[in-house]
Design an enzyme around this catalytic site. Sequence first.
Site, mmCIF file in Angstrom:
data_model
loop_
_atom_site.group_PDB
_atom_site.id
_atom_site.type_symbol
_atom_site.label_atom_id
_atom_site.label_comp_id
_atom_site.label_asym_id
_atom_site.label_seq_id
_atom_site.Cartn_x
_atom_site.Cartn_y
_atom_site.Cartn_z
ATOM 1 N N HIS A 186 -15.018 2.486 22.410
ATOM 2 C CA HIS A 186 -15.349 2.957 21.064
ATOM 3 C C HIS A 186 -16.065 1.873 20.228
ATOM 4 O O HIS A 186 -17.207 2.012 19.861
ATOM 5 C CB HIS A 186 -14.070 3.378 20.329
ATOM 6 C CG HIS A 186 -13.231 4.371 21.057
ATOM 7 N ND1 HIS A 186 -13.609 5.689 21.271
ATOM 8 C CD2 HIS A 186 -12.007 4.248 21.632
ATOM 9 C CE1 HIS A 186 -12.660 6.313 21.935
ATOM 10 N NE2 HIS A 186 -11.676 5.481 22.155
HETATM 11 O O1 RIB Z 1 -10.020 6.051 17.666
HETATM 12 C C1 RIB Z 1 -10.463 4.843 18.241
HETATM 13 C C2 RIB Z 1 -10.470 3.745 17.234
HETATM 14 O O2 RIB Z 1 -9.133 3.531 16.743
HETATM 15 C C3 RIB Z 1 -10.895 2.396 17.803
HETATM 16 O O3 RIB Z 1 -11.456 1.623 16.784
HETATM 17 C C4 RIB Z 1 -9.592 1.797 18.242
HETATM 18 O O4 RIB Z 1 -9.642 0.362 18.310
HETATM 19 C C5 RIB Z 1 -8.690 2.228 17.128
HETATM 20 O O5 RIB Z 1 -8.874 1.317 16.033
#
Ligand code: RIB
Length: 313
Positions: free
Chosen positions: A241
């Site tokens: 992500h």
């Molecule tokens: O949903 C994914 C996000 O939430 C990413 O940034 C992960 O590190 C958490 O912070």
Amino acid sequence: MVAKPIIIDCDPGADDAIALFLALAFPEQLHVLGVTTVAGNVPLSLTQKNARCLCELAGRDDVPVYAGCPRPLLRPLTTAEDVHGRTGLDGISLPEPQMPLQTQHAVDFLIETLLQATEAITLATLGPLTNIAVAIIKQPAICQHIQEIVMMGGAVTQGNITPSAEFNLYVDPHAAHVVATAGVPLTMMSLDLTHQAIATPERLNAIHAINSPISDAILGLLNHYGAYDMQRYGFAGSPLHDPCVIAYLLQPDLFTSRRAYVAIETSSELTMGRTVVDWWYVTNQQPNTNVVETIEAEAFYQLLTQAIANLSR
Ligand code: RIB
Ligand code: CA
């Protein structure tokens, strides 16, 4: 080329860790003015420590790390130890950080740095938006000094913490609302985008071949972190992500996006934190967000592999 000035706000977090490595590997392109930390994946006491450990592992203890808000604006803190582990970086064991935590609060660092900026600064947000929202509320004048906020957050279709919401915006939906209505250029990398960037075995093999403390750390993190996502989604690996945000700053041509009006659900518990995207202008609201839709995943992993090699020299 003049390096782009950025501040990274994060909640390390396995994918935050890889995003930090990516950002710190190209100092001639990204000038990381500071790393601000927020409660999210794990409590603030761990996210600020983890950020310092990661900067040291990357050989970048020159980058100042600040602690920010320990909880969301209104809601109680929701954490994600089931995904990232009790430490936030399960799968690896790093020594206690030697570099100091800055004494200045992250919010005050954001305000002071933005107000003094001679060139607009890009904010790369990888966690709940609490620090950014508090800075905007405390000193609205910073908005004119923000080049763009590029955030990992939101869900156009499926959520991950609830059927409709992505974790970062679910944790602090009110902060997300403050940011989305601040009139600052906003680019959103939702789960719909980041789920296209899967760390498949072939891509991990290229990282493994580097055979360095950094590549070993990334593989250790993903070995733990990936198990949750692979079991949950049936993916062939972890979706990375947060690194998508940094890749966008380094190589925006790897992405396509469309502008739309996006609003954040802050009332219903059923859809709390949902990013409601008005693709068809039915609200007659002016678009406020650059919604990133596609990524060239293979080129993204080539960039990441190059970054790891850079940090492994
Ligand atoms: O949903 C994914 C996000 O939430 C990413 O940034 C992960 O590190 C958490 O912070
Ligand atoms: Ca994160």
